[in-house]
Design an enzyme around this catalytic site. Sequence first.
Site, mmCIF file in Angstrom:
data_model
loop_
_atom_site.group_PDB
_atom_site.id
_atom_site.type_symbol
_atom_site.label_atom_id
_atom_site.label_comp_id
_atom_site.label_asym_id
_atom_site.label_seq_id
_atom_site.Cartn_x
_atom_site.Cartn_y
_atom_site.Cartn_z
ATOM 1 C CB ALA A 165 -0.831 0.003 1.399
ATOM 2 C CE1 TYR A 166 5.567 5.402 2.763
ATOM 3 C CE2 TYR A 166 6.986 4.496 1.147
ATOM 4 C CZ TYR A 166 6.559 5.339 2.143
ATOM 5 O OH TYR A 166 7.538 6.603 2.215
ATOM 6 C CG HIS A 167 6.550 0.909 -2.177
ATOM 7 N ND1 HIS A 167 7.477 1.566 -2.327
ATOM 8 C CD2 HIS A 167 7.225 -0.072 -1.432
ATOM 9 C CE1 HIS A 167 8.611 1.505 -1.578
ATOM 10 N NE2 HIS A 167 8.299 0.180 -0.987
#
Length: 403
Positions: free
Chosen positions: A306-308
């Site tokens: 999700a961060y990337h």
Amino acid sequence: MDYGTLNKYFDGVAAKRLAAVDVDPKKSNQHEFNGVSVLRSLFGDDDIKDMPARFVYLTDDADPLFDSGLMTWYDARRNIPNRTEYRLYYKDNAVIEQAREGDLMVVALTGRGEVLVAITRAESNMASQVCWLFGLDGATTSFALSQADEARVGSLAADLLECMGVKIDLPIAADAYLDGLIETFGNHFPRSAEFSRYAAETLGELDWHSHPDESLLACYEREEMLFRLFERYLVAGELEPFIRTDDIDGILRIAMSTFQRRKSRAGSAFENQLRMLFDARRISYSAQSYTEGKSKPDFIFPSIEAYHDTAFPVEALTMLGAKTTIKERWRQVLDEADRIAEKHLITLEPAVSEAYTKAMQKDHLQLVVPRPLFATFTAVQQHWLMDVADFCALVEGKQNKVC
């Protein structure tokens, strides 16, 4: 489970802020501290020559510095009727050479007749913790007695005492766990995660949902106690052949290996305990995953994927650094997740200095501390701190919105 009270380890404790005349050769070269009434309550009225003394200098950015020597307590006016002028004399050593005006100095008399002189850098995090440990206000420029003789020594206080070179006695009740450790692990330390799981299981059923703060702290304290117990058992066996043959190099190798194991274990154990917390509450996370370059935060919520994902909303991301001790290393977490402006750092360290927490607020870093440790912080700090339950509620709320 605790390690007794402070007066089990010390017959008396006094402290003061060092003045230039105490340690600055340009101001005085007497190598003495004035023997005010507080020190007389520790050492008495008779002269005491060549008391064995252990000196330690504690800072936030380096391992403790130790030295040893002798100290003498005497009345410089002994032969003058109706006059007294007590002095506590010391000789030059590596610790005293580091001391500066304004540093906090603790003078403690142990039950073995040894003097402990612990000096902490002015306004440091270590100074804040020493004040907490001994119940000091930290501001006095003249010797003042500790007000914490009956204070219980828990795992966190025991860690601090060991930093000062104080040998900590395990609770008698700890021995009941040794047979189980030997039966389960034999004569070798298991992997960190395995030991953490075993320690948590000895606590029975933990309520991670209703009491996450207390459960996390209980896991830490139980693992610390079991680790100390098993380490002493294993190291005694490892040292025995070297002691029998007077092999000093072998003894030093075991000591160095033990020290390195302690340092590497503490951080991984805390991460293991946090994983147990998040898993029990079904909180989605990624641990030890790269964000940018070589940056690898301890935890990213809900996941590193999700961060990337540039389409994933930034406001739904959370980053958590985990450090059992703060020191200067806390600033490392500021560069570990560029997408997340407001970062979080969880610690088990009590009495973090106001200078540190003010800097954290300025840098948009929220400190997370188990609720039972709030009492070691000032009232102003407590209003700002976040506890474990509130942090879990934060990430759970974000998780529920995007799922």
